[in-house]
Design a protein around this motif. Sequence first.
Motif, short mmCIF file in Angstrom:
data_model
loop_
_atom_site.label_atom_id
_atom_site.label_comp_id
_atom_site.label_asym_id
_atom_site.label_seq_id
_atom_site.Cartn_x
_atom_site.Cartn_y
_atom_site.Cartn_z
N ASP A 56 0.82 -1.21 0.00
CA ASP A 56 0.00 0.00 0.00
C ASP A 56 0.85 1.26 0.00
N LYS A 57 1.93 1.24 0.75
CA LYS A 57 2.81 2.41 0.82
C LYS A 57 3.42 2.72 -0.54
N LEU A 58 3.83 1.68 -1.25
CA LEU A 58 4.41 1.90 -2.58
C LEU A 58 3.37 2.43 -3.56
N ALA A 59 2.15 1.91 -3.46
CA ALA A 59 1.09 2.37 -4.35
C ALA A 59 0.72 3.82 -4.04
N GLN A 60 0.73 4.16 -2.76
CA GLN A 60 0.38 5.52 -2.35
C GLN A 60 1.40 6.53 -2.86
N LYS A 61 2.67 6.12 -2.88
CA LYS A 61 3.73 7.02 -3.35
C LYS A 61 3.90 6.99 -4.86
N GLY A 62 3.14 6.11 -5.53
CA GLY A 62 3.19 6.06 -6.99
C GLY A 62 4.32 5.23 -7.55
N ALA A 70 -3.32 -3.89 -5.86
CA ALA A 70 -4.52 -4.67 -5.53
C ALA A 70 -4.34 -6.13 -5.94
N ASN A 71 -3.74 -6.36 -7.12
CA ASN A 71 -3.51 -7.72 -7.58
C ASN A 71 -2.54 -8.46 -6.67
N LEU A 72 -1.48 -7.78 -6.25
CA LEU A 72 -0.49 -8.40 -5.37
C LEU A 72 -1.11 -8.77 -4.02
N LYS A 73 -1.90 -7.85 -3.47
CA LYS A 73 -2.54 -8.10 -2.18
C LYS A 73 -3.51 -9.27 -2.29
N SER A 74 -4.24 -9.32 -3.39
CA SER A 74 -5.19 -10.40 -3.61
C SER A 74 -4.48 -11.75 -3.68
N LYS A 75 -3.36 -11.79 -4.40
CA LYS A 75 -2.60 -13.03 -4.52
C LYS A 75 -2.04 -13.47 -3.17
#
Length: 83
Positions: A56-62, A70-75
């Motif tokens: 999430d932190k990486l996604a938040q920072k772009g 979302a795909n990684l978390k789902s897996k």
Amino acid sequence: MANHKSALKRIRQSEKRKLHNRYYTKTMRHALRDFRAITDRKEAEEKLPKMVSCIDKLAQKGMIHKNKAANLKSKCAKKVATL
């Protein structure tokens, strides 16, 4: 090569940021690799929240796209469920 002072500064800044971003994305990939190698359900359940937080932190920072996150978390959640 850049001719303006501001352009030279921008080059220095972007180089620093690139190294910083590379470190965090590499760290996340290593953590993901280690997470996927886990075979114990209890250990995986303990590490899942940290893994999700890191992604999430990486996604938040772009650094990674929000859909990839979302795909990684789902897996990861699927992996824990199948153990």
